[in-house]
Design a protein around this motif. Structure first.
Motif, PDB file in Angstrom:
ATOM      1  N   ALA A   1       0.623  -1.182  -0.141  1.00  0.00           N
ATOM      2  CA  ALA A   1      -0.280   0.176  -0.596  1.00  0.00           C
ATOM      3  C   ALA A   1       0.959   1.441  -0.096  1.00  0.00           C
ATOM      4  O   ALA A   1       0.861   2.244  -0.799  1.00  0.00           O
ATOM      5  N   ARG A   2       2.162   1.600   0.495  1.00  0.00           N
ATOM      6  CA  ARG A   2       2.780   2.387   1.337  1.00  0.00           C
ATOM      7  C   ARG A   2       3.260   2.466  -0.372  1.00  0.00           C
ATOM      8  O   ARG A   2       3.518   4.057  -0.760  1.00  0.00           O
ATOM      9  N   ASP A   3       4.309   1.264  -0.879  1.00  0.00           N
ATOM     10  CA  ASP A   3       4.041   1.721  -2.335  1.00  0.00           C
ATOM     11  C   ASP A   3       3.762   2.484  -3.400  1.00  0.00           C
ATOM     12  O   ASP A   3       3.972   3.183  -4.420  1.00  0.00           O
ATOM     13  N   ILE A   4       2.455   1.806  -3.476  1.00  0.00           N
ATOM     14  CA  ILE A   4       1.382   2.510  -4.904  1.00  0.00           C
ATOM     15  C   ILE A   4       1.055   3.976  -3.741  1.00  0.00           C
ATOM     16  O   ILE A   4       0.548   4.354  -4.671  1.00  0.00           O
ATOM     17  N   ILE A   5       0.888   4.166  -2.907  1.00  0.00           N
ATOM     18  CA  ILE A   5       0.563   5.638  -2.760  1.00  0.00           C
ATOM     19  C   ILE A   5       1.756   6.851  -3.196  1.00  0.00           C
ATOM     20  O   ILE A   5       1.545   7.808  -3.513  1.00  0.00           O
ATOM     21  N   ASP A   6       2.936   6.052  -2.140  1.00  0.00           N
ATOM     22  CA  ASP A   6       3.852   7.246  -3.298  1.00  0.00           C
ATOM     23  C   ASP A   6       4.424   6.970  -4.967  1.00  0.00           C
ATOM     24  O   ASP A   6       4.250   7.859  -5.035  1.00  0.00           O
ATOM     25  N   GLN A   7       3.875   6.112  -5.457  1.00  0.00           N
ATOM     26  CA  GLN A   7       4.397   6.169  -7.159  1.00  0.00           C
ATOM     27  C   GLN A   7       3.047   7.205  -7.238  1.00  0.00           C
ATOM     28  O   GLN A   7       3.003   7.878  -8.686  1.00  0.00           O
ATOM     29  N   LEU A   8       1.820   7.142  -6.805  1.00  0.00           N
ATOM     30  CA  LEU A   8       0.704   7.752  -7.104  1.00  0.00           C
ATOM     31  C   LEU A   8       0.604   9.598  -6.816  1.00  0.00           C
ATOM     32  O   LEU A   8       0.481   9.977  -7.517  1.00  0.00           O
ATOM     33  N   GLN A   9       1.665   9.328  -5.518  1.00  0.00           N
ATOM     34  CA  GLN A   9       2.027  10.762  -5.280  1.00  0.00           C
ATOM     35  C   GLN A   9       3.227  11.419  -6.638  1.00  0.00           C
ATOM     36  O   GLN A   9       2.867  12.227  -6.106  1.00  0.00           O
ATOM     37  N   MET A  10       3.996  10.512  -6.080  1.00  0.00           N
ATOM     38  CA  MET A  10       4.902  10.907  -7.281  1.00  0.00           C
ATOM     39  C   MET A  10       3.777  11.855  -8.756  1.00  0.00           C
ATOM     40  O   MET A  10       4.718  12.603  -9.359  1.00  0.00           O
ATOM     41  N   VAL A  11       3.016  10.625  -9.426  1.00  0.00           N
ATOM     42  CA  VAL A  11       2.391  11.025 -10.500  1.00  0.00           C
ATOM     43  C   VAL A  11       1.728  12.558 -10.454  1.00  0.00           C
ATOM     44  O   VAL A  11       1.132  13.367 -11.137  1.00  0.00           O
ATOM     45  N   SER A  12       1.131  12.746  -8.905  1.00  0.00           N
ATOM     46  CA  SER A  12       0.560  13.655  -8.736  1.00  0.00           C
ATOM     47  C   SER A  12      -0.684  13.823  -9.574  1.00  0.00           C
ATOM     48  O   SER A  12      -1.543  12.992  -9.418  1.00  0.00           O
ATOM     49  N   GLU A  13      -0.427  15.092 -10.484  1.00  0.00           N
ATOM     50  CA  GLU A  13      -2.005  15.432 -11.074  1.00  0.00           C
ATOM     51  C   GLU A  13      -1.759  15.049 -12.830  1.00  0.00           C
ATOM     52  O   GLU A  13      -2.671  15.509 -13.865  1.00  0.00           O
ATOM     53  N   SER A  14      -0.605  14.398 -13.152  1.00  0.00           N
ATOM     54  CA  SER A  14      -0.850  13.889 -14.831  1.00  0.00           C
ATOM     55  C   SER A  14      -1.429  12.352 -14.492  1.00  0.00           C
ATOM     56  O   SER A  14      -1.235  11.149 -13.832  1.00  0.00           O
ATOM     57  N   GLN A  15      -2.207  12.511 -15.375  1.00  0.00           N
ATOM     58  CA  GLN A  15      -2.826  11.738 -16.171  1.00  0.00           C
ATOM     59  C   GLN A  15      -2.432  10.898 -16.981  1.00  0.00           C
ATOM     60  O   GLN A  15      -3.054   9.435 -16.592  1.00  0.00           O
ATOM     61  N   MET A  16      -1.263  10.996 -17.318  1.00  0.00           N
ATOM     62  CA  MET A  16      -0.424  10.045 -18.025  1.00  0.00           C
ATOM     63  C   MET A  16       0.111   8.869 -16.526  1.00  0.00           C
ATOM     64  O   MET A  16       0.221   7.816 -16.863  1.00  0.00           O
ATOM     65  N   GLY A  17       0.777   9.969 -15.856  1.00  0.00           N
ATOM     66  CA  GLY A  17       1.221   8.746 -15.034  1.00  0.00           C
ATOM     67  C   GLY A  17       0.377   8.238 -14.069  1.00  0.00           C
ATOM     68  O   GLY A  17       0.622   6.855 -14.158  1.00  0.00           O
ATOM     69  N   LEU A  18      -0.987   8.700 -14.174  1.00  0.00           N
ATOM     70  CA  LEU A  18      -1.759   7.652 -13.443  1.00  0.00           C
ATOM     71  C   LEU A  18      -2.259   5.778 -14.505  1.00  0.00           C
ATOM     72  O   LEU A  18      -2.153   5.221 -13.586  1.00  0.00           O
ATOM     73  N   TYR A  19      -2.529   6.647 -15.762  1.00  0.00           N
ATOM     74  CA  TYR A  19      -2.561   5.661 -16.562  1.00  0.00           C
ATOM     75  C   TYR A  19      -1.531   4.652 -16.742  1.00  0.00           C
ATOM     76  O   TYR A  19      -1.933   3.750 -16.434  1.00  0.00           O
ATOM     77  N   MET A  20      -0.583   4.754 -16.370  1.00  0.00           N
ATOM     78  CA  MET A  20       0.658   4.196 -16.647  1.00  0.00           C
ATOM     79  C   MET A  20       0.235   3.188 -15.457  1.00  0.00           C
ATOM     80  O   MET A  20       0.888   2.128 -15.723  1.00  0.00           O
ATOM     81  N   ILE A  21       0.756   3.700 -13.871  1.00  0.00           N
ATOM     82  CA  ILE A  21       0.402   3.171 -12.893  1.00  0.00           C
ATOM     83  C   ILE A  21      -0.567   1.509 -13.218  1.00  0.00           C
ATOM     84  O   ILE A  21      -0.644   0.886 -12.070  1.00  0.00           O
ATOM     85  N   ASP A  22      -2.216   2.824 -13.863  1.00  0.00           N
ATOM     86  CA  ASP A  22      -3.404   1.677 -13.267  1.00  0.00           C
ATOM     87  C   ASP A  22      -2.542   0.254 -14.393  1.00  0.00           C
ATOM     88  O   ASP A  22      -3.276  -0.514 -13.907  1.00  0.00           O
ATOM     89  N   LYS A  23      -2.743   0.745 -15.541  1.00  0.00           N
ATOM     90  CA  LYS A  23      -1.634  -0.444 -16.632  1.00  0.00           C
ATOM     91  C   LYS A  23      -1.013  -1.245 -15.346  1.00  0.00           C
ATOM     92  O   LYS A  23      -1.105  -2.409 -15.889  1.00  0.00           O
ATOM     93  N   GLU A  24       0.212  -0.909 -14.996  1.00  0.00           N
ATOM     94  CA  GLU A  24       1.101  -1.728 -13.991  1.00  0.00           C
ATOM     95  C   GLU A  24       0.350  -1.944 -13.119  1.00  0.00           C
ATOM     96  O   GLU A  24       0.391  -3.749 -13.340  1.00  0.00           O
ATOM     97  N   LEU A  25      -0.379  -1.732 -12.632  1.00  0.00           N
ATOM     98  CA  LEU A  25      -1.999  -2.610 -11.865  1.00  0.00           C
ATOM     99  C   LEU A  25      -2.615  -3.436 -12.229  1.00  0.00           C
ATOM    100  O   LEU A  25      -2.610  -4.684 -11.395  1.00  0.00           O
ATOM    101  N   GLY A  26      -2.974  -3.886 -13.730  1.00  0.00           N
ATOM    102  CA  GLY A  26      -3.748  -4.413 -14.147  1.00  0.00           C
ATOM    103  C   GLY A  26      -3.352  -6.039 -14.252  1.00  0.00           C
ATOM    104  O   GLY A  26      -2.881  -6.199 -14.568  1.00  0.00           O
ATOM    105  N   THR A  27      -1.793  -5.844 -13.919  1.00  0.00           N
ATOM    106  CA  THR A  27      -0.841  -6.859 -14.644  1.00  0.00           C
ATOM    107  C   THR A  27      -0.684  -8.209 -13.196  1.00  0.00           C
ATOM    108  O   THR A  27       0.163  -8.923 -13.142  1.00  0.00           O
ATOM    109  N   ARG A  28      -1.514  -7.374 -12.033  1.00  0.00           N
ATOM    110  CA  ARG A  28      -1.316  -8.288 -11.110  1.00  0.00           C
ATOM    111  C   ARG A  28      -2.237  -9.240 -10.763  1.00  0.00           C
ATOM    112  O   ARG A  28      -3.360  -9.544 -11.469  1.00  0.00           O
ATOM    113  N   THR A  29      -1.439 -10.210 -10.047  1.00  0.00           N
ATOM    114  CA  THR A  29      -2.679 -11.708 -10.779  1.00  0.00           C
ATOM    115  C   THR A  29      -2.548 -12.556  -9.019  1.00  0.00           C
ATOM    116  O   THR A  29      -1.631 -12.419  -7.874  1.00  0.00           O
ATOM    117  N   TYR A  30      -3.409 -13.393  -9.041  1.00  0.00           N
ATOM    118  CA  TYR A  30      -3.941 -14.237  -7.802  1.00  0.00           C
ATOM    119  C   TYR A  30      -3.147 -15.261  -7.522  1.00  0.00           C
ATOM    120  O   TYR A  30      -3.341 -16.249  -8.591  1.00  0.00           O
TER     121      TYR A  30
END
Length: 171
Positions: free
Chosen positions: A134-163
């Motif tokens: 959770a801390r790592d993802i918070i840090d990433q989201l804070q790094m990209v701040s208002e950047s929609q491209m940054g949020l898009y990239m994080i969203d894309k990365e989180l989509g690769t998580r498997t169970y």
């Protein structure tokens, strides 16, 4: 055999794990509605993990000759303003779960129930990982701040998580 006090505490933890699952399912659904498919996936996986944690507690109680008593699951929030808000709540919630696990460890030690103490070690380690994620993802989201491209990239990365189903035996 589990003491009555420890059995009740483990049953309460099952309820807490199911509430956690319900919270993460709600977050997954909210993210999905808002178009964050990757974040939705991440929380969907988290939902499955929490259900598996509850099942590990259920299996353990039964293996010790105890009785599982399911309780109602309280309502959870259904909307968050931003993905950052979701992950901040996730961290806060996981810190609360860590305190619940710590309390179980104290109780098992007080009861001198070494089998339960040993079982709980897996959950102690799991909570370290949950908070760190959770801390790592918070840090990433804070790094990209208002950047929609940054949020898009994080969203894309989180989509690769498997169970992967958790296994205490793997410890």
């Amino acid at each position: 055999m589990l003491s009555t006090k420890l059995q009740e505490a483990l049953n309460a933890q099952i309820n807490a794990e199911q509430w956690s699952a319900y919270l993460y399912l709600s977050m997954s659904l909210d993210a999905s509605v808002k178009g964050y498919k990757g974040i939705s996936n991440w929380f969907s996986i988290q939902y499955q993990e929490e259900q598996a944690h509850a099942q590990l507690f259920i299996d353990y109680i039964l293996s010790r000759g105890g009785r599982v008593t399911l309780a109602p699951i309280a309502a959870v929030p259904t909307e968050w303003a931003t993905p950052l808000d979701m992950f901040r709540e996730t961290l806060s919630h996981e810190q609360k779960v860590t305190s619940l696990i710590d309390n179980l460890c104290r109780l098992a030690a007080d009861e001198q129930d070494f089998a339960t103490s040993n079982q709980l070690i897996w959950f102690v380690n799991e909570q370290v990982e949950e908070e760190e994620n959770a801390r790592d993802i918070i840090d990433q989201l804070q790094m990209v701040s208002e950047s929609q491209m940054g949020l898009y990239m994080i969203d894309k990365e989180l989509g690769t998580r498997t169970y992967t189903a958790p296994s205490i035996a793997a410890q």
